[in-house]
Scaffold this active site. Structure first.
Site, PDB file in Angstrom:
ATOM      1  N   MET A  80       0.837  -1.205   0.000  1.00 52.64           N
ATOM      2  CA  MET A  80       0.000   0.000   0.000  1.00 52.64           C
ATOM      3  C   MET A  80       0.871   1.255   0.000  1.00 52.64           C
ATOM      4  O   MET A  80       0.394   2.356   0.302  1.00 52.64           O
ATOM      5  CB  MET A  80      -0.946  -0.003   1.209  1.00 52.64           C
ATOM      6  CG  MET A  80      -1.898  -1.191   1.177  1.00 52.64           C
ATOM      7  SD  MET A  80      -3.440  -0.882   2.027  1.00 52.64           S
ATOM      8  CE  MET A  80      -2.867  -0.557   3.676  1.00 52.64           C
ATOM      9  N   GLY A  81       2.154   1.093  -0.331  1.00 53.41           N
ATOM     10  CA  GLY A  81       3.021   2.255  -0.485  1.00 53.41           C
ATOM     11  C   GLY A  81       3.530   2.797   0.838  1.00 53.41           C
ATOM     12  O   GLY A  81       3.492   2.118   1.856  1.00 53.41           O
TER      13      GLY A  81
ATOM     14  N   LEU B  15       6.625   3.293   1.332  1.00 47.30           N
ATOM     15  CA  LEU B  15       7.538   2.147   1.452  1.00 47.30           C
ATOM     16  C   LEU B  15       8.642   2.380   2.470  1.00 47.30           C
ATOM     17  O   LEU B  15       9.173   3.480   2.597  1.00 47.30           O
ATOM     18  CB  LEU B  15       8.157   1.846   0.083  1.00 47.30           C
ATOM     19  CG  LEU B  15       7.151   1.487  -1.021  1.00 47.30           C
ATOM     20  CD1 LEU B  15       7.886   1.222  -2.339  1.00 47.30           C
ATOM     21  CD2 LEU B  15       6.297   0.288  -0.639  1.00 47.30           C
TER      22      LEU B  15
ATOM     23  N   GLY C 225      10.990  -2.682   5.441  1.00 47.11           N
ATOM     24  CA  GLY C 225      10.234  -3.940   5.467  1.00 47.11           C
ATOM     25  C   GLY C 225       9.762  -4.320   4.072  1.00 47.11           C
ATOM     26  O   GLY C 225       9.929  -5.461   3.620  1.00 47.11           O
ATOM     27  N   HIS C 226       9.167  -3.347   3.378  1.00 38.53           N
ATOM     28  CA  HIS C 226       8.707  -3.605   2.009  1.00 38.53           C
ATOM     29  C   HIS C 226       9.901  -3.949   1.092  1.00 38.53           C
ATOM     30  O   HIS C 226       9.810  -4.824   0.239  1.00 38.53           O
ATOM     31  CB  HIS C 226       8.042  -2.359   1.419  1.00 38.53           C
ATOM     32  CG  HIS C 226       6.803  -1.898   2.135  1.00 38.53           C
ATOM     33  ND1 HIS C 226       6.730  -0.687   2.792  1.00 38.53           N
ATOM     34  CD2 HIS C 226       5.594  -2.471   2.283  1.00 38.53           C
ATOM     35  CE1 HIS C 226       5.522  -0.534   3.301  1.00 38.53           C
ATOM     36  NE2 HIS C 226       4.804  -1.601   3.020  1.00 38.53           N
TER      37      HIS C 226
ATOM     38  N   GLN D 272     -10.438  -2.745   2.147  1.00 36.98           N
ATOM     39  CA  GLN D 272      -9.930  -3.354   3.378  1.00 36.98           C
ATOM     40  C   GLN D 272      -9.931  -2.375   4.552  1.00 36.98           C
ATOM     41  O   GLN D 272      -9.469  -2.710   5.641  1.00 36.98           O
ATOM     42  CB  GLN D 272      -8.547  -3.973   3.160  1.00 36.98           C
ATOM     43  CG  GLN D 272      -7.410  -2.982   2.983  1.00 36.98           C
ATOM     44  CD  GLN D 272      -6.129  -3.690   2.608  1.00 36.98           C
ATOM     45  OE1 GLN D 272      -5.990  -4.232   1.510  1.00 36.98           O
ATOM     46  NE2 GLN D 272      -5.172  -3.724   3.522  1.00 36.98           N
TER      47      GLN D 272
ATOM     48  N   GLY E 135       4.948 -10.110   4.116  1.00 38.62           N
ATOM     49  CA  GLY E 135       5.659 -10.016   5.386  1.00 38.62           C
ATOM     50  C   GLY E 135       4.956 -10.805   6.476  1.00 38.62           C
ATOM     51  O   GLY E 135       3.727 -10.858   6.525  1.00 38.62           O
TER      52      GLY E 135
ATOM     53  N   LYS F 112       4.933  -9.852   9.364  1.00 34.39           N
ATOM     54  CA  LYS F 112       4.398  -8.833  10.284  1.00 34.39           C
ATOM     55  C   LYS F 112       2.865  -8.883  10.259  1.00 34.39           C
ATOM     56  O   LYS F 112       2.222  -8.798  11.285  1.00 34.39           O
ATOM     57  CB  LYS F 112       4.875  -7.459   9.861  1.00 34.39           C
ATOM     58  CG  LYS F 112       3.997  -6.389  10.440  1.00 34.39           C
ATOM     59  CD  LYS F 112       4.704  -5.133  10.726  1.00 34.39           C
ATOM     60  CE  LYS F 112       3.722  -4.166  11.312  1.00 34.39           C
ATOM     61  NZ  LYS F 112       2.699  -3.804  10.303  1.00 34.39           N
ATOM     62  N   ASP F 113       2.301  -9.033   9.061  1.00 36.96           N
ATOM     63  CA  ASP F 113       0.848  -9.175   8.930  1.00 36.96           C
ATOM     64  C   ASP F 113       0.561 -10.675   8.918  1.00 36.96           C
ATOM     65  O   ASP F 113       0.214 -11.253   7.882  1.00 36.96           O
ATOM     66  CB  ASP F 113       0.383  -8.479   7.649  1.00 36.96           C
ATOM     67  CG  ASP F 113       0.687  -6.993   7.697  1.00 36.96           C
ATOM     68  OD1 ASP F 113      -0.164  -6.240   8.149  1.00 36.96           O
ATOM     69  OD2 ASP F 113       1.814  -6.603   7.321  1.00 36.96           O
TER      70      ASP F 113
HETATM   71  P1  AMP Z   1       1.459  -2.860   3.475  1.00 36.90           P
HETATM   72  O1  AMP Z   1       2.001  -1.810   2.565  1.00 36.90           O
HETATM   73  O2  AMP Z   1       1.419  -2.467   4.905  1.00 36.90           O
HETATM   74  O3  AMP Z   1       0.158  -3.441   2.970  1.00 36.90           O
HETATM   75  O4  AMP Z   1       2.484  -4.058   3.427  1.00 36.90           O
HETATM   76  C1  AMP Z   1       2.866  -4.663   2.212  1.00 36.90           C
HETATM   77  C2  AMP Z   1       3.659  -5.905   2.499  1.00 36.90           C
HETATM   78  O5  AMP Z   1       4.820  -5.564   3.249  1.00 36.90           O
HETATM   79  C3  AMP Z   1       2.880  -6.921   3.348  1.00 36.90           C
HETATM   80  O6  AMP Z   1       3.163  -8.223   2.880  1.00 36.90           O
HETATM   81  C4  AMP Z   1       3.435  -6.685   4.720  1.00 36.90           C
HETATM   82  O7  AMP Z   1       3.342  -7.817   5.557  1.00 36.90           O
HETATM   83  C5  AMP Z   1       4.883  -6.356   4.407  1.00 36.90           C
HETATM   84  N1  AMP Z   1       5.477  -5.623   5.517  1.00 36.90           N
HETATM   85  C6  AMP Z   1       5.034  -4.476   6.079  1.00 36.90           C
HETATM   86  N2  AMP Z   1       5.805  -4.124   7.130  1.00 36.90           N
HETATM   87  C7  AMP Z   1       6.758  -5.083   7.236  1.00 36.90           C
HETATM   88  C8  AMP Z   1       7.852  -5.311   8.132  1.00 36.90           C
HETATM   89  N3  AMP Z   1       8.146  -4.475   9.123  1.00 36.90           N
HETATM   90  N4  AMP Z   1       8.613  -6.401   7.925  1.00 36.90           N
HETATM   91  C9  AMP Z   1       8.339  -7.272   6.924  1.00 36.90           C
HETATM   92  N5  AMP Z   1       7.337  -7.121   6.054  1.00 36.90           N
HETATM   93  C10 AMP Z   1       6.554  -6.041   6.204  1.00 36.90           C
END
Ligand code: AMP
Length: 279
Positions: free
Chosen positions: A30-31, A33, A36-37, A61, A147, A149-150
């Site tokens: 979802m940007g 970035l 982690g991303h 969502q 990740g 994390k989720d």
């Molecule tokens: P999001 O942009 O929050 O939807 O995350 C996109 C992807 O990045 C998802 O698969 C998350 O689980 C992963 N992600 C977000 N934060 C982290 C983190 N701190 N460590 C590892 N993966 C992450």
């Protein structure tokens, strides 16, 4: 790096790549970035011929009153980071392309979406599963990286892939943390410095649960109590949940065993933060 906005254009590109026999790795985000991303993208780069990463803040969502409108958007920063990390195709679809008028088809992973975040965010995982399936159909990846994390999201997606016979390998990547232990998140941008310091208690609480588990304690109630004490002593914020669940089924456990997960969500200021640790 090729920047693509249209769904039809993205589909044509992936169709062409498939025809050439190229493999595709995909990282949906979802940007806003952060590191982690980027670790997901760097790993994707190693696993396929072509790396596609998407940025789409998915309206379905987010619940009413959640932060959809205020979610951090940083297209220029994201493009720079994606290009630096070796993304070949940056896919930035608009909401009207993903959800055209008349849209009414959704995916539900009925049991895994109920507990933890699903309990306080009804409809959240239905939105996640639906958009991920759509993105898979558009990008046609051989491998997709998510990740840990989720954690619940990862389990929901793995289940959807199995249940619907999708031809994609799902890779779950370790949680990337700040030096303080705070799990990196786009929502950390909502935190003041003082809140950021308080939020360190989330990973501390999980670390304590794991330490006690490794020391032989198995009673979930005792493990959780030690975590809750750390959260309350540091006034981290309002606890949405702190639970130990089976790592695959997400069913609640009374006695913890290896492979279970301790997961939490805590509201720190206006940020609802999640984190977990695998036992
Ligand atoms: P999001 O942009 O929050 O939807 O995350 C996109 C992807 O990045 C998802 O698969 C998350 O689980 C992963 N992600 C977000 N934060 C982290 C983190 N701190 N460590 C590892 N993966 C992450």
């Amino acid at each position: 790096m090729n920047v693509v906005k249209g769904v039809a254009e993205m589909k044509a590109l992936s169709r062409g790549l498939k025809r050439e026999g190229k493999t595709i790795a995909f990282v949906p985000t979802m940007g806003a970035l952060h590191e982690g991303h980027l670790t997901l993208m760097a790993e994707g780069k190693k696993r396929a011929d072509v790396l596609v990463a998407s940025v789409f803040v998915n309206p379905t969502q987010f619940g009413p009153g959640e932060d959809y409108k205020k979610y951090t958007r940083d297209t220029d920063g994201d493009l720079e980071k994606m290009s630096r990390t070796g993304v070949d195709i940056a896919f930035f679809p608009g909401p009207e392309e993903i959800y055209p008028p008349g849209f009414q088809t959704y995916v539900e992973v009925t049991e895994l979406e109920k507990p933890l975040c699903g309990a306080s965010r009804p409809g959240h995982f239905r939105g996640v599963a639906t958009v991920v399936l759509k993105l898979f159909n558009i990008v046609r990846p051989d491998v997709a990286l998510f990740g840990r994390k989720d954690y619940q999201q990862l389990q929901v997606i793995k289940r959807m892939v199995r249940d619907l016979d999708l031809d994609v390998e799902i890779v779950g990547m370790p949680i990337v943390r700040e030096a303080s232990g705070l799990a990196m998140s786009s929502r950390n941008a909502y935190l003041s410095e003082e809140q950021k310091t308080r939020a360190v208690a989330l990973s501390k609480a999980l670390g304590e649960i794991k330490r006690k588990f490794d020391g032989g304690e198995r009673k979930a109630s005792v493990l959780l109590e030690s975590g809750k004490r750390i959260l309350s002593d540091s006034s981290a914020g309002e606890i949405d949940y702190l639970e130990i669940r089976n790592g695959d089924t997400l069913e609640e456990v009374m006695l913890a065993s290896p492979g279970d997960v301790a997961a939490l969500a805590v509201k720190v200021g206006r940020a609802r933060l999640i984190d977990n640790i695998e036992l």
